[in-house]
Design an enzyme around this catalytic site. Structure first.
Site, PDB file in Angstrom:
ATOM      1  N   ARG A  15      14.828 -12.626  40.621  1.00 43.03           N
ATOM      2  CA  ARG A  15      16.036 -11.850  40.847  1.00 43.03           C
ATOM      3  C   ARG A  15      16.055 -11.336  42.280  1.00 43.03           C
ATOM      4  O   ARG A  15      15.109 -10.713  42.742  1.00 43.03           O
ATOM      5  CB  ARG A  15      16.059 -10.660  39.891  1.00 43.03           C
ATOM      6  CG  ARG A  15      17.273  -9.762  40.034  1.00 43.03           C
ATOM      7  CD  ARG A  15      18.513 -10.453  39.558  1.00 43.03           C
ATOM      8  NE  ARG A  15      19.663  -9.559  39.457  1.00 43.03           N
ATOM      9  CZ  ARG A  15      20.778  -9.881  38.817  1.00 43.03           C
ATOM     10  NH1 ARG A  15      20.907 -11.080  38.261  1.00 43.03           N
ATOM     11  NH2 ARG A  15      21.782  -9.041  38.752  1.00 43.03           N
TER      12      ARG A  15
ATOM     13  N   GLY B  30      20.439  -4.873  34.003  1.00 43.61           N
ATOM     14  CA  GLY B  30      21.310  -5.153  32.870  1.00 43.61           C
ATOM     15  C   GLY B  30      20.710  -6.192  31.933  1.00 43.61           C
ATOM     16  O   GLY B  30      20.774  -6.041  30.706  1.00 43.61           O
TER      17      GLY B  30
ATOM     18  N   THR C 268       2.594   6.858   1.676  1.00 48.07           N
ATOM     19  CA  THR C 268       3.611   7.773   2.185  1.00 48.07           C
ATOM     20  C   THR C 268       4.681   8.070   1.126  1.00 48.07           C
ATOM     21  O   THR C 268       5.049   7.200   0.351  1.00 48.07           O
ATOM     22  CB  THR C 268       4.271   7.147   3.429  1.00 48.07           C
ATOM     23  OG1 THR C 268       3.242   6.905   4.388  1.00 48.07           O
ATOM     24  CG2 THR C 268       5.317   8.056   4.034  1.00 48.07           C
TER      25      THR C 268
ATOM     26  N   ARG D  46       7.018   0.445  39.635  1.00 49.01           N
ATOM     27  CA  ARG D  46       7.405   0.438  38.226  1.00 49.01           C
ATOM     28  C   ARG D  46       6.587  -0.574  37.423  1.00 49.01           C
ATOM     29  O   ARG D  46       6.336  -0.346  36.239  1.00 49.01           O
ATOM     30  CB  ARG D  46       8.897   0.105  38.087  1.00 49.01           C
ATOM     31  CG  ARG D  46       9.803   1.190  38.639  1.00 49.01           C
ATOM     32  CD  ARG D  46      11.239   0.718  38.798  1.00 49.01           C
ATOM     33  NE  ARG D  46      11.972   0.742  37.538  1.00 49.01           N
ATOM     34  CZ  ARG D  46      13.253   0.386  37.425  1.00 49.01           C
ATOM     35  NH1 ARG D  46      13.937  -0.017  38.496  1.00 49.01           N
ATOM     36  NH2 ARG D  46      13.865   0.438  36.263  1.00 49.01           N
TER      37      ARG D  46
ATOM     38  N   GLU E 204      -0.042   5.309  11.277  1.00 48.67           N
ATOM     39  CA  GLU E 204      -1.504   5.426  11.393  1.00 48.67           C
ATOM     40  C   GLU E 204      -1.895   6.687  12.163  1.00 48.67           C
ATOM     41  O   GLU E 204      -2.834   6.688  12.946  1.00 48.67           O
ATOM     42  CB  GLU E 204      -2.105   4.182  12.062  1.00 48.67           C
ATOM     43  CG  GLU E 204      -1.871   2.893  11.312  1.00 48.67           C
ATOM     44  CD  GLU E 204      -2.402   2.950   9.885  1.00 48.67           C
ATOM     45  OE1 GLU E 204      -3.417   3.637   9.663  1.00 48.67           O
ATOM     46  OE2 GLU E 204      -1.788   2.339   9.001  1.00 48.67           O
TER      47      GLU E 204
ATOM     48  N   TYR F  55       0.849  -1.184   0.000  1.00 47.47           N
ATOM     49  CA  TYR F  55       0.000   0.000   0.000  1.00 47.47           C
ATOM     50  C   TYR F  55       0.887   1.236   0.000  1.00 47.47           C
ATOM     51  O   TYR F  55       1.483   1.589   1.014  1.00 47.47           O
ATOM     52  CB  TYR F  55      -0.907  -0.035   1.236  1.00 47.47           C
ATOM     53  CG  TYR F  55      -1.879   1.119   1.274  1.00 47.47           C
ATOM     54  CD1 TYR F  55      -3.053   1.076   0.517  1.00 47.47           C
ATOM     55  CD2 TYR F  55      -1.631   2.239   2.049  1.00 47.47           C
ATOM     56  CE1 TYR F  55      -3.943   2.136   0.532  1.00 47.47           C
ATOM     57  CE2 TYR F  55      -2.519   3.308   2.071  1.00 47.47           C
ATOM     58  CZ  TYR F  55      -3.677   3.248   1.309  1.00 47.47           C
ATOM     59  OH  TYR F  55      -4.561   4.291   1.328  1.00 47.47           O
TER      60      TYR F  55
ATOM     61  N   ASP G 190       0.516  10.088  13.598  1.00 48.02           N
ATOM     62  CA  ASP G 190       1.468  10.386  14.661  1.00 48.02           C
ATOM     63  C   ASP G 190       0.702  10.722  15.944  1.00 48.02           C
ATOM     64  O   ASP G 190      -0.302  11.431  15.909  1.00 48.02           O
ATOM     65  CB  ASP G 190       2.320  11.587  14.241  1.00 48.02           C
ATOM     66  CG  ASP G 190       3.251  12.042  15.350  1.00 48.02           C
ATOM     67  OD1 ASP G 190       4.390  11.565  15.385  1.00 48.02           O
ATOM     68  OD2 ASP G 190       2.814  12.852  16.195  1.00 48.02           O
TER      69      ASP G 190
ATOM     70  N   GLY H 152       5.718  -0.940   3.282  1.00 48.28           N
ATOM     71  CA  GLY H 152       6.019  -2.311   3.716  1.00 48.28           C
ATOM     72  C   GLY H 152       5.705  -3.324   2.628  1.00 48.28           C
ATOM     73  O   GLY H 152       4.628  -3.297   2.048  1.00 48.28           O
TER      74      GLY H 152
ATOM     75  N   SER I 148       2.099  12.383   7.319  1.00 47.16           N
ATOM     76  CA  SER I 148       0.775  12.536   7.921  1.00 47.16           C
ATOM     77  C   SER I 148      -0.221  13.266   7.027  1.00 47.16           C
ATOM     78  O   SER I 148      -1.405  12.956   7.033  1.00 47.16           O
ATOM     79  CB  SER I 148       0.903  13.290   9.243  1.00 47.16           C
ATOM     80  OG  SER I 148       1.576  12.500  10.191  1.00 47.16           O
TER      81      SER I 148
END
Lengths: 704, 704
Positions: A319, A417, A150, A349, A440, A147, A442, A189, A156
């Site tokens: 951990r 890490g 862009t 978190r 799709e 498709y 921004d 793509g 956009s």
């Protein structure tokens, strides 16, 4: 064979597998019941069935995924997509089965856009004749398409594209042309290497007029040998932060001629000969597809958050780090390090991310229901839902994909890490996820659409209320409802006097509604009364959209647990199957999500006047208490319920069995640099420094 | 040769190079003067000199950097590091010159940790004898070393490491051993393939006692042929999110014997024979190195922010999108799309990052000055600065690296789709930058050290004030100063009545100081009076550290422009060379940084009681006004002053000359997938679907 061999030693005690077993033993709800609430039985049964087909097929093998360079990865992805097509044809998969298998394999491939953009574009814009010519061969994968919208200089703003399609009456053809370098098609793509056809967006020019962007389906590579057709130049645009298994491509045209039937003509057409342009009947129809894509991206966001949270939460239960001196852990008589999941910071978190993932499950299902309902309505000429659904899907795409990208990275960092190692599964996942915040629409630009809708709704509501003819029974959607509540009493204060009262969903919704509505009121005032320019208000418009969409997420979460979210026809309400313990656990998450959403951005709630300083402190206490006492014991259960097979996670540290260190060291032995003991390059680049004369014997060590 | 060829067409008008020229023409200050303020003449002169040496050396060529797989990238990095050593020896580079060249080349290589960890560890912990044996050959790169502290199961908590070094009196040796899989050394940069020696942290055991982690310098690979020595197993830990040009390695020991001299013995030792342990004189001495490393990371943060902002700001001045209807741009008579840098949202995304980068320039220099001053003081037994410097360097490392990682990603997203392309330079930069938030103290864990210092300072100050003997002249550092101001009047209110008054630096500092101090007071109350556990307060401790460090950044920015920051001995104050226009431009940035810092987290300022609702609105207005009228005209000048050569940026879209689209398309032609027109894999994976019978002629196209 690897030159790297690890000793036959276990990790030090306690073992990860034992720790996860203990966590699972204390889960208060049935994990299977929770998974069923999230996905439904059909999905879970299908997952088992597809996984059995896929997991051991060499075309879908993931063991080399983290080691390959791009060209090898692309070839493997081509093989993967080919095999998937063959498998789908053999087993006569439904589109749902295809997508589900694709999710399990989890690698964006060269045929992805053929399925997700090319075929849907054809399906929605082809005439019957074009369905025969283009769509049917595409469904058989004879045509493989992309498709191409862009351009190098135009993203956009679709109206700004420069590629032209000029109608030539003499031959009844279009001349497709790239007038500037900036008009080169870019980012497409599947175009780079795989596609033989493209839906190209180009400015339709006929009879001396420019009618703006229209879609053309055209061949770009030979069906005989896949070489580029004369007049077309195309290739791959090169490496990216992620998505390197997809051949995003570029293309330009040198007066490339295609027949008139190339113009996808369901809605607009050209009269042969005269070249007269025939206008589309209703341009609102094209909004339907956008709503679908954006609703799907809400689903992708919940998938990303859930998956990253699964890895980070399991690893954090295993951990161990430092000793919590106020509450030391013991193994027998020995004091051992505390699992990081027991630290309040780690909980802060991770747990809001788990809660957000659950929230997005409910909203993504609700958005899909609304999409289908709106589609049905529009087919019968009823456009009443469209504006609301379009606005909320735009805003929710922006909010949830921003949340998910942040969540995946936060989970990655929460693994210390090891989250930086590809073997955690998180880096590649993040890299393949982040384009969601850009494509799709921004995430910053998109919110203007939601803002426009909110301001329009507000202005209309204010006018209605002023007209004297207003009755609150006229309120027929949740947006108008919270705007109206605010207008009833803009000075409403939160009545909460103790932290536990913030568990009341009515209070949560009142706080979120009052804050969003007060922001809407303030922006409308700035635009309409102070005559501020739209450009000068963009930051506020972004913020109010986030506020509006956070309210939607909280609302759907609350309604979903109660069983008060409508379901598509014939679908049983998933809340009906919930036991009391599951409902309680879900309510804990819903409370955490709502309270954390308010607490992390207290400014807007304070400025709205609804909350006072003391409430922020209460919320903080309530969140920490809830996380420690209610969420922590169920943390592993909550992420297990996301039901990601190890095959999907592809993570040494997020495995279901907790054998983190064993899996991790095994993966390291497969690193290509470990094939030899002495590295390629030693002779040229190390030896000339360390042993320039080529001395024999351990010359340097003899100094010791 | 590439099969992809672009047309000889220009981008559509206006050209990027013209746009940047126009931007540069309206800059109000001298870019060179600003660069000199930031870096000094010495740095700028050195940069030109080194760049000339490096830019055209094939060993430092960057044209293939984005295309290579890991093994090729590693080999190239080995060559690069080898060549750099040779060049440094030939030109007798100072350490500053070496580091500067390394920054220009900008690729973490296998010898990086040799220079940045191995040699500094030796320099600070070697006896004179060990300097001869280890450090001097290391300086000549005969020994190439790594620093092996982290283990598979042990990161932040060094005390938890499991590798043992047991003293064997009979042979006067240490037995180095890996008792568990979790004790495998892991993440060690340079260990995987390059190093022949390692400084290994292992638990020193002697005379039946465990004395915890100590450093040992030991050979690991043969000096003759680079094979692993018997008793040592090592290899590369595999691919990572970034840093893939460094061979982070793993290692385990099977009762590996090394002589007693391997124990780095400047501070502690073992008596031969008896094995008696001799304690270190003062363990505070080791904090010096940590302060240095963390201060360096503040410098790395400003580098990252400045570089990402350069790319995104230049591109945003060239990229055009939509038409701002209230203020349309014209080219001749034609309305053209508006440069995205003219949208207030884009300004809000980028300009605070430019300001933050400038802020971090000043603070990173100040931290380095304090590090050297403290080092000098400690050498003469004066430890008075240590606690403050250690606390602020820990907190600033956490704050600025979190800011920089977010800023790089924000800049990447602000470039839309093209920020996702490797050719933008941003993805690789981000991937190589993000470990900064984890290493040298995880950003969340690290703040506890700053918190402890703040609470201790506060408690002591409160006690002193209660003792009746307190005089404000006793206040000798800025932390005590703002805590004391708060204690003088905890109910202070902001006197600002119009938005412009927020340009007053005293108001900015008062707001930041009052907010940080009120948070300190609240946490100390929770810990000391409410007896809350440390663990339960971790989120608040993190937040107060961020608040404290934001104050430091704002303070140093203000003082630095005024010329009131102290300078190292013999260094001229860079503010002395500033003209009025440069000073004004810097003040704009300082105001933006301070106001934005407050405005983006208004909750804490409102709760502190210093600011009221109306102030937040005033700040918002003031920020938007400042960005539009003062920062926007100078935006390109501000980033040009960062003085990054194109060689460093390695970015198609961030080039100095603005030829964005030309460079971008040229880079795409170099993608390896573009070497052939028909992709490898067509015969196996595409043709069986699209032309299974191998039909000749354009069979499918004939349908059109």
């Amino acid at each position: 064979m690897s030159a790297l061999r690890f000793p036959n030693l276990p990790p030090s005690e306690p073992q990860g597998s034992d720790l996860l077993s203990q966590e699972r033993a204390r889960t208060t709800f049935s994990v299977h019941e929770m998974s069923t609430f999230l996905y439904g039985e059909v999905h879970l049964e299908r997952q088992d069935r597809l996984l059995a087909l896929i997991e051991n097929d060499p075309a879908f093998d993931k063991s080399n995924r983290y080691f390959r360079g791009r060209s090898d990865r692309f070839r493997a992805a081509l093989r993967k997509d080919h095999t998937l097509v063959k498998l789908s044809q053999k087993h006569k998969w439904t589109p749902e089965e295809y997508s589900h298998a694709d999710m399990l394999i989890d690698e964006p491939g060269p045929f992805g856009l053929h399925r997700n953009m090319f075929m849907p574009a054809l399906a929605s814009q082809c005439t019957d004749e074009q369905i025969e010519k283009f769509l049917k061969p595409a469904m058989r994968y004879e045509i493989i398409g992309c498709y191409a919208q862009t351009e190098l200089g135009h993203g956009s703003n679709v109206q700004g594209i420069e590629t032209t399609a000029t109608y030539i009456p003499e031959t009844d053809e279009f001349d497709i042309h790239t007038p500037y370098l900036t008009a080169s098609k870019w980012w497409i793509g599947g175009l780079g290497k795989a596609a033989n056809h493209a839906v190209v967006m180009a400015r339709l020019r006929t009879a001396g007029k420019d009618f703006g962007p229209h879609a053309f389906c055209i061949p770009i590579r030979s069906m005989e040998d896949h070489t580029l057709l004369p007049g077309v130049m195309a290739g791959d645009i090169g490496p990216k932060m992620g998505y390197n298994t997809t051949d995003n491509g570029c293309m330009w045209f040198d007066h490339y001629r295609v027949p008139r039937i190339s113009l996808l003509a369901k809605f607009s057409n050209i009269k042969p000969g005269s070249g007269e342009y025939v206008k589309p009947p209703n341009d609102k129809l094209s909004y339907g597809t956008m709503v679908f894509v954006r609703a799907s991206l809400v689903g992708a966001a919940r998938h990303g958050m859930a998956r990253a949270a699964t890895i980070a939460t399991r690893y954090s239960a295993i951990r161990r780090q430092f000793v919590d001196k106020d509450s030391p852990k013991k193994l027998g008589n020995q004091i051992i390090e505390t699992p990081v999941l027991d630290y309040s910071m780690q909980q802060y978190r991770l747990f809001p991310i788990i809660a957000a993932a659950y929230a997005c499950f409910l909203t993504s299902k609700e958005m899909m229901r609304l999409y289908h309902l709106n589609l049905k309505n529009m087919a019968s000429g009823d456009f009443s839902l469209l504006a609301d659904v379009h606005a909320s899907s735009s805003g929710l795409k922006s909010l949830t994909s921003t949340m998910a990208a942040a969540a995946i990275e936060d989970c990655r960092r929460a693994c210390g890490g090891h989250g930086f190692s590809s073997f955690s599964g998180l880096p590649l996942m993040l890299q393949d996820y982040v384009p969601n915040v850009t494509w799709e629409g921004d995430n910053y630009i998109l919110t203007q659409q939601t803002g426009r809708y909110l301001f329009k709704s507000f202005r209309e509501l204010v006018a209605k209320r002023k007209s004297g003819k207003f009755q609150s029974t006229q309120i027929n959607n949740p947006t108008l409802a919270y705007l109206n509540t605010y207008l009833e009493n803009p000075n409403l204060k939160c009545p909460v006097t103790s932290s536990a009262q913030f568990h009341n969903p009515e209070i949560q919704l009142a706080a979120l509604g009052h804050r969003a509505a007060s922001m809407v009121a303030q922006i409308v005032h700035a635009l309409d009364v102070e005559k501020r320019t739209w450009n000068s208000m963009l930051v506020d418009i972004y913020n109010v959209t986030m506020a509006h969409c956070q309210l939607i997420l909280v609302q759907n979460f609350i309604l979903g647990i109660r069983g008060d979210l409508a379901q598509p026809d014939g679908v049983e309400n998933p809340a009906a199957g919930l036991s009391a313990t599951s409902k309680e656990a879900l309510t804990d998450l819903s409370n955490l999500f709502a309270m954390h959403t308010i607490h992390k951005q207290p400014g807007e709630f304070l400025i709205s006047g609804y909350l006072q300083d003391k409430h922020i402190a209460m919320l903080g206490e309530s969140i920490m208490d809830l996380m420690e006492h209610k969420i922590r014991p169920n943390a592993i259960g909550f992420v297990d319920a996301f039901a990601f097979p190890d095959f999907v996670l592809n993570s040494a540290i997020g495995r279901f069995d907790g054998k983190v260190y064993e899996a991790y060291t095994e993966m390291a032995t497969r690193e290509p640099l470990n094939k030899t003991e002495v590295v390629d390059g030693y002779e040229e680049f190390i030896k000339p420094l360390t042993n320039p004369k080529g001395l024999k014997g351990h010359t340097m060590q003899s100094r010791l």
